[in-house]
Motif scaffolding. Structure first.
Motif, PDB file in Angstrom:
ATOM      1  N   GLY A  79       0.808  -1.218   0.000  1.00 21.80           N
ATOM      2  CA  GLY A  79       0.000   0.000   0.000  1.00 21.80           C
ATOM      3  C   GLY A  79       0.837   1.262   0.000  1.00 21.80           C
ATOM      4  O   GLY A  79       0.552   2.218  -0.737  1.00 21.80           O
ATOM      5  N   ASP A  80       1.881   1.292   0.838  1.00 26.13           N
ATOM      6  CA  ASP A  80       2.745   2.470   0.906  1.00 26.13           C
ATOM      7  C   ASP A  80       3.483   2.696  -0.411  1.00 26.13           C
ATOM      8  O   ASP A  80       3.631   3.834  -0.865  1.00 26.13           O
TER       9      ASP A  80
ATOM     10  N   GLY B 276       2.064   9.438  -6.390  1.00 24.30           N
ATOM     11  CA  GLY B 276       2.377  10.850  -6.211  1.00 24.30           C
ATOM     12  C   GLY B 276       1.574  11.576  -5.154  1.00 24.30           C
ATOM     13  O   GLY B 276       1.381  12.792  -5.246  1.00 24.30           O
ATOM     14  N   THR B 277       1.102  10.856  -4.122  1.00 26.16           N
ATOM     15  CA  THR B 277       0.337  11.511  -3.063  1.00 26.16           C
ATOM     16  C   THR B 277       1.276  12.111  -2.021  1.00 26.16           C
ATOM     17  O   THR B 277       2.460  11.770  -1.943  1.00 26.16           O
TER      18      THR B 277
ATOM     19  N   ALA C 253       4.866  10.679  -0.265  1.00 25.00           N
ATOM     20  CA  ALA C 253       6.133  11.415  -0.224  1.00 25.00           C
ATOM     21  C   ALA C 253       6.713  11.515   1.184  1.00 25.00           C
ATOM     22  O   ALA C 253       7.881  11.888   1.342  1.00 25.00           O
ATOM     23  N   LEU C 254       5.893  11.158   2.207  1.00 23.26           N
ATOM     24  CA  LEU C 254       6.323  11.393   3.586  1.00 23.26           C
ATOM     25  C   LEU C 254       6.350  10.160   4.487  1.00 23.26           C
ATOM     26  O   LEU C 254       7.035  10.168   5.511  1.00 23.26           O
TER      27      LEU C 254
END
Length: 279
Positions: free
Chosen positions: A185-186, A193-194, A198-199
């Motif tokens: 999922g990650d 591109g969410t 990105a974090l």
């Protein structure tokens, strides 16, 4: 007291890196055994086996440079290739034929591509200006993977990746299902591109202690890389087990891999943690 927190240290991370690199060495050393084996499916699926080696090497390079976000993306590719390759060694002939037909379907569709927005064609690419004729087996494959509404069917099997992973876990005694849960999922969010994608690898959304300084961020990075090396090693172990169980002469390679993995688990405290959990 458990040494499980060793995975948060550089020493623990390097221990799992060494384990993973030894697994890669085994894959490359026994590559010719797979390529020239007597198992017809293993030979025909060899390009996936070769891609698993490439993914493993790429993961190692990215991890050494602390490109953790990209590590998740390549880990997903590695994991899915291992699951597909191993599942197809056991699958019924109908499933295997579906996998092959799906490949022909994708080849055929790649020759004629278009993007429509609101029912209007915006852009298209046609091989030879569309002046070509597909072989019958490729036309049949396209038909097989086209729904009644005329849309492409995007899957070659009705078994989702979780069910395929669970099937292999029962065979090999490992936990690919856990790795699917922790990575799939990650990695998808990173690919799509969410902001989450990105974090997440920085521990920003951790349910426990969120890294707040360089020291805590370093521990989080080491722990994450340890897990990714652990995942890669476990996946390669499953791959070797499944090949061995399907008649490929890899008993020696599997025994070596299993020994290296268990040694890393003991030294990192992971094996002790697992024993305490069972108790």
């Amino acid at each position: 007291m458990s040494n499980y927190k060793d995975m948060e240290t550089e020493k623990g991370m390097l221990l799992w890196r060494d384990c993973f690199e030894k697994h890669i060495q085994l894959l490359t050393s026994y590559e010719i055994t797979v390529r020239e084996c007597q198992n017809e499916r293993a030979v025909k699926l060899y390009p996936i086996f070769a891609s698993i080696i490439e993914d493993s090497i790429s993961l190692d390079i990215l991890a050494k440079n602390s490109r953790v976000n990209q590590c998740y993306i390549i880990s997903r590719a590695l994991l899915e290739r291992v699951i597909n390759f191993c599942y197809l060694l056991y699958s019924p002939e109908e499933e295997y034929e579906s996998f092959v037909a799906y490949t022909k379907n994708k080849v055929a569709r790649s020759l004629s591509r278009k993007i429509e927005i609101g029912g209007q064609k915006k852009i298209s690419l046609e091989f030879s200006g569309g002046q070509y004729e597909l072989p019958k087996d490729y036309r049949d494959a396209v038909e097989r993977f086209t729904s009644e509404k005329g849309r492409e069917i995007p899957r070659w099997t009705k078994l989702n990746i979780e069910k395929r992973a669970d099937f292999l876990d029962l065979k090999a005694g490992r936990n690919l299902l856990l790795h699917v849960l922790m990575i799939y999922g990650d990695a998808s969010e990173a690919l799509h591109g969410t902001l989450y994608g990105a974090l997440f690898h920085l521990g920003t959304f951790s349910s426990g202690n969120i890294p707040s300084d360089q020291e805590s961020l370093g521990k989080h990075r080491n722990n994450t890389l340890s897990f990714l090396y652990f995942m890669g090693s476990a996946a390669i172990g499953v791959l070797l087990f499944c090949l061995k169980e399907n008649g490929v002469e890899l008993s020696e390679a599997y025994i070596k891999a299993d020994s290296v993995f268990k040694n890393a688990a003991e030294k990192s405290g992971l094996a002790h943690e697992a024993r305490e959990t069972r108790v």
